[in-house]
Design a protein around this motif. Sequence first.
Motif, PDB file in Angstrom:
ATOM      1  N   THR A  68      -2.031   0.628  -4.488  1.00 44.58           N
ATOM      2  CA  THR A  68      -1.221  -0.533  -4.129  1.00 44.58           C
ATOM      3  C   THR A  68      -0.374  -0.975  -5.322  1.00 44.58           C
TER       4      THR A  68
ATOM      5  N   TYR B 220      -7.020   4.216  -2.376  1.00 46.64           N
ATOM      6  CA  TYR B 220      -5.904   3.389  -1.916  1.00 46.64           C
ATOM      7  C   TYR B 220      -5.090   2.949  -3.132  1.00 46.64           C
TER       8      TYR B 220
ATOM      9  N   GLU C 218       0.872  -1.174   0.000  1.00 41.20           N
ATOM     10  CA  GLU C 218       0.000   0.000   0.000  1.00 41.20           C
ATOM     11  C   GLU C 218       0.908   1.222   0.000  1.00 41.20           C
TER      12      GLU C 218
END
Length: 435
Positions: free
Chosen positions: A404, A402, A371
């Motif tokens: 990643t 988010y 992340e």
Amino acid sequence: MNILKGIFNLKKIFTLVLCIIFIGLNAQKKFTIVLDAGHGGKDTGTKTYYSDLGMVNEKDVTLAVTLKLGKLLEQNKDIKVIYTRTADVYPTLGDRTDLANRVKASLFISLHCNGAGARKAPYGTETFVQGPDQNDTNLEVAKRENDVIYLDSEDRKKFSSYDPKSPESLIALKLQQSKYLEASLLFGSYVEDNFVNNDHRLSRGVKQKNLHVLRLNAMPSVLIEMGFISNPTEAHYLASENGQNEIAKSIYEAIIKYKNVVEKKETRNSSFNSANNTPTKPKEQPLKNDYRVLLMSTPERFNTNDVALKGLNYIFVMKENDLYKYYYGTTNLASIRDNNVKTAKGAGFRNAVAIGFMPNQSLANGYYTLELIVTEKKLGSDSFILNLLNGVKRTKKHGKFYYTYGNFKKIEDAIDTMKTLSKKGINNIVIEKVE
């Protein structure tokens, strides 16, 4: 005859040189401790009057315990003891700090007594290490110990312009103290453990506080509050010969334990086999698992320099089921694992526990990913991260974005990639476990 005499003289000189070198090496090995009896002279510290004891002054108790502690330490030939005062005089805060730095002390210990004014109920011991204030508790301690600067004009110049609440001061404080914080916390935990286990007293714990007598020290440093003079029971204990001896002995044993840990670590780091140019094997056998100390699990995502982590370094963050788990340190040696737990608890993580990680173990179901960042708004096309890496994934959850990167079966592979990205300028990466 002259030749024999010359050889004899050379042998004498050679022996003398060896003795000088040997003495010099021994002198360098001395573990130097600066003992600071808090307050003194015109500064009485906290005080309370009792009909059977008279006036109990903090400056008298701190000096008595300091001298008893010093006497115990001086019996150890490997320890050098230096006092900031041995009589009823007042060294300034600057004098105390300058002395410790000048002699390059291995450890600085400032002894004090607590007080709660007219309140008689508060009692117990507590040990402070230098660090950013974590909350509004114990402000009385900081105010009382820091207000001493107003007794001396040089201290006023040296310390009073410092604003402990400014962001710049907090950043400087963290950078300055991070080198010594963990060692200070470890020693502080030994002291408080001994107060509980040896003397059967209440420990209020090891805490971080912005204290001027510790702030400029270039070595591990603690300020020990030995008890409350304002509490009748503790005042009688602190003023008694027996109480002072017990306190001195508990601190002494903590010093010896800390000294052994430090020297063991230094020996392990410096042990080297010159014959085959390889490190010598440590006596302690490694464990099967690596161990990290779990500090807390929380939905909050903190940067590694956040004050919530209380100044600890070597922080490892793993995300599982939307919870961020913050770990401290890593080792496969039981002694270091146990010391890491103590350090974490000393920093204020009272529920800290060591968790085992099996090396090179693949996830049966699922994978690890990195992340990279969590944002309120989408990253733009000019984003450093998006331009640096291909294959960055974006998901939206709980009103946030988010980002990643990567898919790893082993945690070691995720860690290696995280280190590589950190070198390229992407920091505060979290390893996420996806199942």
